[in-house]
Design an enzyme around this catalytic site. Structure first.
Site: not given
Ligand SMILES: *[C@@H]1O[C@H](CO)[C@@H](O)[C@H](O)[C@H]1NC(C)=O
Ligand SMILES: *[C@@H]1O[C@H](CO)[C@@H](O)[C@H](O)[C@H]1NC(C)=O
Ligand SMILES: *[C@@H]1O[C@H](CO)[C@@H](O)[C@H](O)[C@H]1NC(C)=O
Ligand SMILES: *[C@@H]1O[C@H](CO)[C@@H](O)[C@H](O)[C@H]1NC(C)=O
Ligand SMILES: *[C@@H]1O[C@H](CO)[C@@H](O)[C@H](O)[C@H]1NC(C)=O
Ligand SMILES: *[C@@H]1O[C@H](CO)[C@@H](O)[C@H](O)[C@H]1NC(C)=O
Length: 502
Positions: A135, A188, A219, A244
């Site tokens: 990410n 990001d 993640d 996650e």
């Protein structure tokens, strides 16, 4: 000839989701598990948030400790090169402040060390799960000052969304805005961009093969465009992926397991929808067992395949269970539930040592170095884990159908929940309570319609080695002394298992 063999070795593929279903994962924070020098006294103050010296070599030296509990997979911290030096929030020891995908985190060792860890795991029949971050990268300083040329390979601002703060009530905002804060912002990545996506695909395919990785923990999945995952997964060799998806909302979480065209977005997710009511149910005698039972049913209805979820009751992002209640029997009950639940259970390093956390609850206080425990194996939760992972393997070995047989709550009252998993004659019945060690004994009556026990059948409690005999209707009257968990299995099906001398 030699080159053909090398080629074959290189094309060894990652393990499939179905190869992972009967496994159990031990979660390691690489910096905090074991040091190369074997020190059990090296300073490590969690509140300092700095590197404490754990390494991949250190993990190799303590694989017997992990394997001794019955785990056959190890999840390690992210392995990539990190933001260097100290920030407002300390150092990058956890591994979620990536800057270069093609360099390793030198604090943890060399490429040769990581390959040696992978080989050592495989030699023990164990799998390697690597935690990865797609990410974001990380920067030490205000968002306006990010120097993109320090990142590799995404060294151009055009690979990133412009800075904005996340509004968590807005799904798009969670995907395009930046995690972190204005001290340590996490630029990001545009995971929806074909260039970014294909660069990641090249990377992951090399990474899987370079280090013979068997599965991945992903993640911050809620912050990534979901359409990114199917092609990424194929590039990785379609291994077991566990995402996650940090939400207690069952429908939001289970949506990640739903089909997008032919394959699910992710085969597995960390079972956060279970975690919240599970932890709350066992953390106090007033915890809600009915809510836990209801959540189990809700997850069955919403998730496509519960045998690939990853149940847990602790991890590096949530409070230690022992920081919610110091009662050891409560910890035994919640751990028993976790180990017997559907899917691939995850135990976070230190849970087996009944680690609490000094100074606070949650991150960073829950990241105590395991070396302070001296890696004791003669402790209650280590022993409990060994028995229950053994029982799970035994039940699955008797009957492969065990893995896919959904665990349901067949009974609950104000202080007790009873869960069943497995077909008649070889089913596990776990009678679990939040009553606590101070509570007087209490008994629960379980009808044969729910347990599938038969008249006069003898059940053995694999934890205490006592027996319970079904009455003439197949009813079971199970007494719970002093808040202890009871895990029952038909005695006839334990022959040859070694449990309780059988
Ligand atoms: C940005 O980082 C690059 C590579 O580390 C460095 O050469 C350059 O001087 C930095 N630019 C600024 C403005 O700090
Ligand atoms: C959600 O967030 C996106 C990205 O920041 C923004 O463009 C959009 O307006 C937001 N939607 C609402 C309803 O606030
Ligand atoms: C994989 O190994 C090759 C050969 O050493 C190297 O060129 C490549 O950069 C490595 N890729 C990753 C992601 O580690
Ligand atoms: C869960 O999320 C869905 C949208 O994905 C929403 O409709 C629902 O109300 C949420 N449930 C709860 C209990 O918040
Ligand atoms: C327990 O949870 C159930 C189901 O979610 C709810 O209906 C009930 O009110 C809760 N009980 C208490 C005492 O909070
Ligand atoms: C269940 O066992 C308890 C404890 O031995 C006993 O007091 C109780 O009467 C039993 N209940 C039934 C229905 O047999």
């Amino acid at each position: 000839m030699v080159s053909i063999i090398l080629l074959l070795l290189h094309s060894v593929s990652a393990a499939t989701p179905s190869q992972w279903r009967n496994r159990a994962i031990y979660q390691v924070i690489t910096d905090r598990f074991a040091r190369t020098d074997g020190s059990t006294s090296a300073t490590c103050n969690t509140g300092d948030r700095v590197y404490c010296g754990g390494t991949w070599k250190g993990i190799i030296q303590h694989l017997d400790y992990i394997k001794g509990m019955g785990f056959d997979a190890v999840w390690i911290s992210p392995i990539t090169f990190q933001l260097q030096g100290k920030t407002m929030w300390g150092e990058s020891y956890a591994g979620y402040w990536q800057q270069d995908l093609y360099r390793l985190n030198g604090n943890f060792g060399t490429a040769a060390d990581l390959k040696a860890l992978s080989a050592a795991l495989h030699a023990q029949g164990m799998y390697l799960m690597v935690d990865i971050v797609v990410n974001h990268n990380a920067w030490n300083g205000p968002p306006s000052a990010v120097n993109y040329t320090t990142f590799n390979p995404f060294n151009n601002p055009s690979n990133y969304h412009p800075f904005c703060e996340i509004d968590y009530s807005n799904t798009t905002s969670a995907q395009v805005c930046w995690l972190g804060d204005t001290n340590v912002p996490l630029p990001d990545l545009k995971t929806e961009s074909p260039t970014v996506a294909s660069t990641y695909q090249t990377w992951i395919s090399q990474l899987m093969s370079n280090y013979s990785i068997d599965g991945l923990r992903l993640d911050t999945v809620l912050n990534v465009d979901p359409s990114f995952w199917p092609a990424f997964s194929r590039a990785a060799g379609s291994p077991y992926l566990v995402g996650e998806v940090y939400t207690g909302n069952t429908s939001t979480a289970c949506a990640y397991q739903q089909s997008s065209s032919s394959s699910p977005i992710l085969p597995g997710i960390l079972n956060y929808p279970l975690y919240f009511p599970l932890s709350a149910a066992f953390a106090s005698p007033s915890g809600n067992m009915t809510a836990l039972a209801a959540r189990i049913a809700e997850i069955h209805n919403a998730c496509a395949d519960t045998s690939l979820l990853a149940p847990f009751s602790e991890n590096a992002d949530v409070p230690r269970f022992a920081s919610l209640t110091g009662d050891l029997v409560a910890a035994q009950n919640v751990l028993a539930f976790t180990l017997l639940a559907d899917g691939v259970p995850v135990v976070y390093q230190g849970q087996e040592q009944h680690y609490s956390s000094v100074g606070g609850s949650g991150d960073p206080w829950n990241r105590e170095a395991l070396w302070f425990s001296g890696y004791q194996t003669q402790v209650p939760l280590y022993g409990l884990t060994k028995i229950l992972l053994g029982l799970r393997k035994w039940a699955g070995g008797l009957d492969q159908g065990y893995w896919g047989y959904g665990m349901w709550a067949i009974y609950s009252d104000a202080r007790t929940v009873v869960v069943r998993k497995g077909y008649p004659g070889r089913q596990v019945l776990a009678v679990l309570t939040n009553a606590g060690s101070q509570a007087p004994a209490h008994a629960v009556q379980l009808g044969a319609d729910k347990t599938a026990a038969t008249k006069g059948q003898v059940w053995m409690d694999v934890l205490g080695c006592g027996t319970v005999v079904a009455d003439s209707n197949g009813g079971l009257n199970v007494t719970i002394p002093g808040g202890w968990p009871r895990v029952l299995f038909p005695q006839a099906a334990l022959k040859g298992s070694g449990f309780c001398g059988q």
